[in-house]
Scaffold this active site. Structure first.
Site, PDB file in Angstrom:
ATOM      1  N   GLU A 142       1.754  21.071 -14.383  1.00 55.04           N
ATOM      2  CA  GLU A 142       0.726  22.077 -14.533  1.00 55.04           C
ATOM      3  C   GLU A 142      -0.735  21.334 -15.124  1.00 55.04           C
ATOM      4  OE1 GLU A 142       3.051  26.207 -15.779  1.00 55.04           O
ATOM      5  OE2 GLU A 142       2.214  25.109 -17.284  1.00 55.04           O
ATOM      6  N   GLU A 314       8.236  27.694 -10.630  1.00 55.85           N
ATOM      7  CA  GLU A 314       8.630  28.430 -11.835  1.00 55.85           C
ATOM      8  C   GLU A 314       8.391  29.825 -11.625  1.00 55.85           C
ATOM      9  OE1 GLU A 314       6.817  27.121 -15.345  1.00 55.85           O
ATOM     10  OE2 GLU A 314       7.087  24.866 -14.945  1.00 55.85           O
TER      11      GLU A 314
END
Length: 647
Positions: A142, A314
């Site tokens: 991320e 995710e």
């Protein structure tokens, strides 16, 4: 499409690993991501590596016939590295270091940190790069999360100055581009330039835009260093990164050029709660399902970013821990989100995470298993989704009839000079995207360098800075084009175009924007279109042209104008006006639309039509009489999914 899960063997006793692996397979899970936060366990002291636990974890997962995505651990440098080299820490706009104790505590510009990253990535790639169970690599985790793209460290300042030297060549060119004669800001040398922080009032907007461009390029080069190491030591494996929702701190198209697959982290309930501009009634209506366009928008965005190849790395399986409020998904939603990703062409949907951790910052974040290892609600839904996928045998995706043009530079510029407190590029984009989806349309999202040829209609909510190459491609586009407000309003150097907006698009639109104003709530401008009354809100423009407007403001000025196949909206339309405009464009382009009930969305994959009901109530599906459903029911309940094959 395969199912996966994020797993942290370092969190659990070794005797659990084989049990977990077998349980994953029983749920229909085929791949596992590991390792992305494990640097302190892999290298507990400088230069001393501890591979045994990861060797055993890899072998245990491989023995259960699970494919492995191995993450590089560079999102979490260990304490000993920070202690030895505190200069790797990012600094905020006030010059304060962002310290150790959570994650993403590094500056992309730090040459010292990059050296250590190359070293640990090379060690990992040499040890596991040829392992048959390792099928892909994830770089870092991320990028930019927790607002970490912009750093004001000395390393960032030095690298920014070098980037400016390469971009402008000499200081006179920079002074001209930035307009530094204004407020006596002229520089004698690149060494005099600092990052735009700490100024008494707003910093030079051109300088701010260039600093954002530099920071985006730093993320791309940081990622590229890891990719090159992984490709050399582990050929034949996919290299990917997990991007985020509603995050625009760097150009994802630029970073993804070095990747095989774009992945993203999907948290529909958390994203809805975080949206400050989301209507309270929508937050209440969709609190346990998520807004019907949030996940789909990102699926389409990252399919474009990944040039057709994308995953969900995710997927939310229960309540998260980081939103203002964290409701539980309505029963059936984990399955719905999984099948919706499939409908948009995902290769993998991976759930975060296998088991809820009983320690650390994310104790309240759900997993497929509870902290005591008992199955949570999401586990049963994963098993059901796996069975659904086996039944459906999804067909290949194909281009949508329409595309939406998304530009990270537009977001940066409109944040720098919004000229109105509620002019938010992402909000504008989501309104256009949602209105298209409410009409039953599949939508592709393309970047400014994307292929425009397949589309009957192209929608650009706002393009304030239009590079020459993009202007040429828009001019050559043979379909119908709708441009939104502020398009062509700045040059590449962030200056007002010499001939006024829309700058390089003037010939295309046959108009000039000679005045603009931002509108506070309650001061909307009335618009008359096709015999109906609408309004512009947030923003409106005064247009000068010889065209006969399709829609007019109350003073007679053009609000919606057409020149051939090119249309221009001179403001931010309310929902009714936007819908009417999209209907007109689609009809002219020969694109069939249908009005869907609230909360229902469709997506086609080959000849298969997927329907998803986000609520608030059951709906009747628009299925031809006599056509059998492959999945679901004609009266679709909330959180329900149906699939049929169209003629």
């Amino acid at each position: 499409m395969r199912l996966g899960v994020c797993y942290y063997p370092e969190h659990w006793p070794r005797e659990r690993w084989a049990l977990d692996a077998r349980a994953m397979r029983a749920l229909g899970i085929g791949c596992v991501r590991i390792g992305e936060f494990a640097w302190s366990r892999l290298e507990p002291e400088p230069g001393r590596y501890a591979w045994q636990w990861l060797d055993e974890a890899v072998e245990t997962l491989a023995a259960a016939d699970l494919e492995i995505v191995l993450g590089t651990p560079t999102a979490t440098p260990p304490r000993w590295l920070v202690g030895a080299h505190p200069e790797i820490l990012p600094r905020d706009a006030n010059g304060n270091p962002r310290g150790f104790g959570s994650r993403r505590h590094y500056c992309f510009s730090s040459p010292v940190y990059r050296e250590h990253c190359r070293r640990i990535v090379a060690q990992l790639a040499q040890r596991y790069g040829q392992h048959p169970a390792v099928v892909a690599w994830q770089t870092d985790n991320e990028y930019g999360c927790h607002d970490t793209v912009l750093s004001y460290s000395e390393a960032a300042a030095d690298a920014f100055r070098q980037w400016l030297r390469e971009r402008y060549g000499d200081i006179a060119r920079l002074n001209e581009a930035w307009g530094t004669v204004f407020w006596s800001q002229e520089y004698r040398d690149f060494a005099e330039i600092d990052p735009p922080a700490g100024t008494v009032t707003e910093a030079n907007p051109a300088q701010r835009l260039d600093f954002q461009r530099y920071a985006s390029a730093a993320v791309a080069s940081f990622n590229r260093e890891q990719v090159e190491i992984l490709r050399a030591a582990s050929p034949g494996r996919d290299v990917l990164h997990n991007f985020m929702g509603f995050f625009t701190g760097f150009d994802h198209f630029e970073v993804a050029r070095d990747l095989d697959v774009a992945t993203w982290d999907s948290y529909p309930l958390g994203f809805l709660e975080q949206r400050s501009y989301a209507a309270e009634q929508d937050k209440a209506c969709y609190a346990r399902t998520g807004h019907p366009d949030i996940a789909a928008f990102h699926h389409d965005l990252y399919r474009g970013v990944g040039r057709g190849r994308w995953w969900v790395m995710e997927q939310q399986p229960g309540p998260v821990n980081w939103a203002p409020y964290n409701p539980a998904p309505l029963p059936g939603m984990v399955r719905l989100w999984t099948l919706e990703a499939c409908a948009h062409g995902a290769e993998v949907v991976s759930y975060f995470r296998w088991r809820q951790a009983p320690f650390g910052q994310e104790q309240m974040h759900a997993g497929l298993l509870r902290a005591d290892a008992s199955p949570d609600q999401g586990a049963a839904e994963v098993r059901r989704a796996a069975d659904d996928l086996a039944r459906l045998d999804p067909e290949p995706t194909r281009p949508a009839p329409v595309a939406l043009l998304f530009d990270y530079t537009a977001k940066w510029w409109l944040d720098i000079q919004p000229q109105g407190a509620d002019f938010d590029y992402l909000r504008l984009v989501m309104e256009w995207y949602g209105a298209l989806r409410e009409r039953g349309l599949d939508v592709d999202i393309v970047g400014t360098a994307g292929d425009l040829a397949p589309y009957a209609a192209l929608f650009a909510p706002s393009l304030p800075i239009v590079e020459p190459a993009l202007a040429e491609r828009l001019t050559a586009f043979e379909g119908h084009l709708l441009l939104g407000p502020r398009s062509g309003s700045r040059t590449c150097d962030a200056r007002t175009p010499p001939g006024l907006p829309p700058g390089p698009l003037q010939a295309l639109t046959s108009l000039r924007v000679v005045g603009v104003e931002s509108l506070r709530p309650g001061s909307e401008r009335a618009v008359r279109y096709a015999g109906r009354d609408f309004a512009m809100r947030h923003w409106c423009e005064q247009v000068q042209c010889e065209l006969d407007p399709l829609a007019r403001f109350a003073d007679g000025g053009g609000a919606y104008l057409r020149h051939g196949k090119v249309r221009y909206l001179a403001g931010w339309p309310d929902a009714g006006l936007l819908g009417a405009v999209l209907d007109e464009v689609c009809a002219a382009a020969g694109v069939h639309t249908v009005a869907l009930p609230r909360g229902l969305r469709l997506r086609r994959r080959g000849s298969q039509v997927f329907a998803f009901n986000y609520g608030p109530q059951p709906v009747e599906l628009p299925v031809e009489r006599g056509r059998a459903l492959l999945l679901g029911e004609r009266t679709l309940p909330v959180a329900g999914v149906a699939v049929w094959r169209e003629a």
